[in-house]
Design a protein around this motif. Structure first.
Motif, mmCIF file in Angstrom:
data_model
loop_
_atom_site.group_PDB
_atom_site.id
_atom_site.type_symbol
_atom_site.label_atom_id
_atom_site.label_comp_id
_atom_site.label_asym_id
_atom_site.label_seq_id
_atom_site.Cartn_x
_atom_site.Cartn_y
_atom_site.Cartn_z
ATOM 1 N N LYS A 96 0.829 -1.205 0.000
ATOM 2 C CA LYS A 96 0.000 0.000 0.000
ATOM 3 C C LYS A 96 0.868 1.261 0.000
ATOM 4 O O LYS A 96 0.587 2.223 -0.715
ATOM 5 C CB LYS A 96 -0.932 -0.003 1.208
ATOM 6 C CG LYS A 96 -2.056 -1.016 1.117
ATOM 7 C CD LYS A 96 -2.988 -0.925 2.316
ATOM 8 C CE LYS A 96 -4.140 -1.920 2.181
ATOM 9 N NZ LYS A 96 -5.065 -1.853 3.331
ATOM 10 N N ALA A 97 1.926 1.212 0.832
ATOM 11 C CA ALA A 97 2.823 2.375 0.909
ATOM 12 C C ALA A 97 3.520 2.624 -0.426
ATOM 13 O O ALA A 97 3.587 3.755 -0.917
ATOM 14 C CB ALA A 97 3.855 2.157 2.018
ATOM 15 N N ASN A 98 4.036 1.529 -1.030
ATOM 16 C CA ASN A 98 4.722 1.663 -2.319
ATOM 17 C C ASN A 98 3.768 2.113 -3.421
ATOM 18 O O ASN A 98 4.145 2.873 -4.324
ATOM 19 C CB ASN A 98 5.372 0.335 -2.713
ATOM 20 C CG ASN A 98 6.599 0.015 -1.870
ATOM 21 O OD1 ASN A 98 7.312 0.930 -1.455
ATOM 22 N ND2 ASN A 98 6.832 -1.253 -1.601
ATOM 23 N N LYS A 99 2.522 1.628 -3.361
ATOM 24 C CA LYS A 99 1.523 2.025 -4.349
ATOM 25 C C LYS A 99 1.241 3.524 -4.244
ATOM 26 O O LYS A 99 1.133 4.229 -5.262
ATOM 27 C CB LYS A 99 0.241 1.234 -4.130
ATOM 28 C CG LYS A 99 -0.823 1.480 -5.180
ATOM 29 C CD LYS A 99 -2.025 0.582 -4.940
ATOM 30 C CE LYS A 99 -3.104 0.844 -6.010
ATOM 31 N NZ LYS A 99 -4.297 -0.019 -5.796
ATOM 32 N N THR A 129 1.994 8.982 -6.251
ATOM 33 C CA THR A 129 2.448 10.354 -6.000
ATOM 34 C C THR A 129 3.557 10.736 -6.969
ATOM 35 O O THR A 129 3.581 11.847 -7.510
ATOM 36 C CB THR A 129 2.942 10.488 -4.553
ATOM 37 O OG1 THR A 129 1.891 10.120 -3.653
ATOM 38 C CG2 THR A 129 3.365 11.923 -4.262
ATOM 39 N N GLU A 130 4.490 9.790 -7.169
ATOM 40 C CA GLU A 130 5.589 10.053 -8.101
ATOM 41 C C GLU A 130 5.070 10.243 -9.519
ATOM 42 O O GLU A 130 5.566 11.104 -10.256
ATOM 43 C CB GLU A 130 6.596 8.897 -8.053
ATOM 44 C CG GLU A 130 7.435 8.868 -6.777
ATOM 45 C CD GLU A 130 8.363 7.665 -6.723
ATOM 46 O OE1 GLU A 130 8.139 6.716 -7.512
ATOM 47 O OE2 GLU A 130 9.298 7.679 -5.909
ATOM 48 N N LYS A 131 4.058 9.454 -9.910
ATOM 49 C CA LYS A 131 3.486 9.588 -11.243
ATOM 50 C C LYS A 131 2.825 10.958 -11.409
ATOM 51 O O LYS A 131 2.955 11.604 -12.446
ATOM 52 C CB LYS A 131 2.468 8.478 -11.498
ATOM 53 C CG LYS A 131 3.093 7.120 -11.767
ATOM 54 C CD LYS A 131 2.029 6.068 -12.040
ATOM 55 C CE LYS A 131 2.670 4.707 -12.324
ATOM 56 N NZ LYS A 131 1.641 3.660 -12.564
ATOM 57 N N LYS A 132 2.092 11.370 -10.361
ATOM 58 C CA LYS A 132 1.460 12.689 -10.412
ATOM 59 C C LYS A 132 2.497 13.792 -10.504
ATOM 60 O O LYS A 132 2.343 14.751 -11.267
ATOM 61 C CB LYS A 132 0.586 12.898 -9.168
ATOM 62 C CG LYS A 132 -0.704 12.104 -9.167
ATOM 63 C CD LYS A 132 -1.529 12.417 -7.926
ATOM 64 C CE LYS A 132 -2.822 11.616 -7.913
ATOM 65 N NZ LYS A 132 -3.631 11.891 -6.687
#
Length: 259
Positions: free
Chosen positions: A40-43, A48-51
Motif C-alpha cells: 500500500k505504501a509503495n503504491k 504520488t511520483e506519477k502525479k
C-alpha cells in the motif's frame, strides 16, 4: 518443557509441535500484514511520483510554449524596430518613437501611432473546444442525436498558436480603424519557430452599410467566427484575406503614421 512443575510442562511432543506451528503461522501472518502495508505504501508512493512526474512534464510543456511565444513576439517586434531604426538614421529633425514591453509595442510619429498587441494564447484551445461543443449541442437539438462528429476547425488545421492585431486608431469603432490581425502559425506540431501571417477584413457587397474601402482587424472573440468564414471563403458580409508578414506590410503601417 523444562518447567520444574510437571503440571506446567507440555504433555506430549505433538502439543509442542502444535505450539511451534502456531508460532510459525503467527509469524507468517505478521509477515503477510507487513507485506500488505508495504504494498500500500509503495503504491501510494508510486501514484504520488506519477502525479509529480506528470506535473513536471506539464510544467515543462507550458514553460517551453511560453518561451516559444516570447521568442516569436520578440522576433516580430525586432522586425519593426529594425525598420524604424533604419528610417531614424536618415531623419534629421524628428524621430519615430518606439515604446514596448513583453506583450505590446507602440510606434508613433508626430501625434500618430499604431500599436501591436496580442490576445492570451490559452484562449485558442478553449474556443476550439467551445465551437465543437456548440456543434454537438446543435445536432442534438435539431435531430435528437449526434450524427456527425465535429470536424477540425481552421484554427486547428492552420496550427494557429497566437493571435494579435496591428491597429492604427482613428475611430471608436474597431471596424473603422485601419489594421491587421496577426496570426502565428506552425507548419506542424514539431515546428520550433512558426511563421507570422497578417489577416485583414474588408466589408463585402453583402454588408448593410456602404463598403468602407478599408481593411481592418477583428477583435476577439468575433475573430474566431470570422476566421472560419474567411477560410471557408463563404459568402459573408466581410471578405477576409491573409498573407505572410513581409517587409511591405511593415512599411505600409509605418507609412500610415508618416502621412
Amino acid at each position: 518443557m523444562t518447567n520444574k512443575r510437571s503440571t506446567e510442562r507440555y504433555d506430549s511432543i505433538s502439543e509442542i509441535v502444535d505450539v511451534l506451528s502456531s508460532l510459525k503461522d503467527k509469524s507468517k501472518e505478521k509477515e503477510s500484514k507487513i507485506d500488505s502495508l508495504l504494498q500500500k505504501a509503495n503504491k501510494k508512493i508510486s501514484a504520488t511520483e506519477k502525479k509529480e512526474l506528470a506535473r513536471k512534464k506539464e510544467k515543462e510543456k507550458i514553460d517551453s510554449e511560453l518561451k516559444f511565444l516570447d521568442y516569436s513576439k520578440n522576433s516580430l517586434f525586432e522586425k519593426f524596430s529594425t525598420r524604424v531604426n533604419e528610417l531614424n538614421e536618415n531623419l534629421e529633425r524628428a524621430q519615430i518613437q518606439i515604446s514596448r514591453n513583453s506583450s505590446q509595442m507602440t510606434i508613433s510619429f508626430m501625434g500618430k501611432s499604431f500599436s501591436i498587441s496580442f490576445y492570451p494564447s490559452s484562449d485558442i484551445p478553449k474556443r476550439i473546444k467551445a465551437q465543437k461543443e456548440a456543434s454537438l449541442q446543435y445536432q442534438k437539438r435539431q435531430h435528437g442525436f449526434v450524427f456527425q462528429q465535429p470536424q477540425a476547425t481552421h484554427l486547428e488545421r492552420d496550427n494557429v498558436v497566437l493571435i494579435g492585431q496591428i491597429v492604427l486608431p482613428a475611430n471608436s469603432s474597431p471596424m473603422q480603424n485601419m489594421g491587421y490581425n496577426l496570426v502565428l502559425r506552425k507548419a506542424n506540431q514539431e515546428d520550433l519557430y512558426g511563421e507570422w501571417w497578417v489577416v485583414w477584413f474588408e466589408d463585402s457587397a453583402l454588408s448593410q452599410k456602404r463598403p468602407l474601402n478599408l481593411h481592418y482587424a477583428i477583435p476577439i472573440p468575433d475573430f474566431y467566427e470570422e476566421y472560419e468564414f474567411g477560410r471557408m471563403r463563404a459568402m459573408h458580409i466581410r471578405n477576409m484575406r491573409m498573407n505572410t508578414l513581409e517587409a511591405e506590410g511593415i512599411d505600409r503601417m509605418i507609412e500610415k503614421i508618416l502621412e
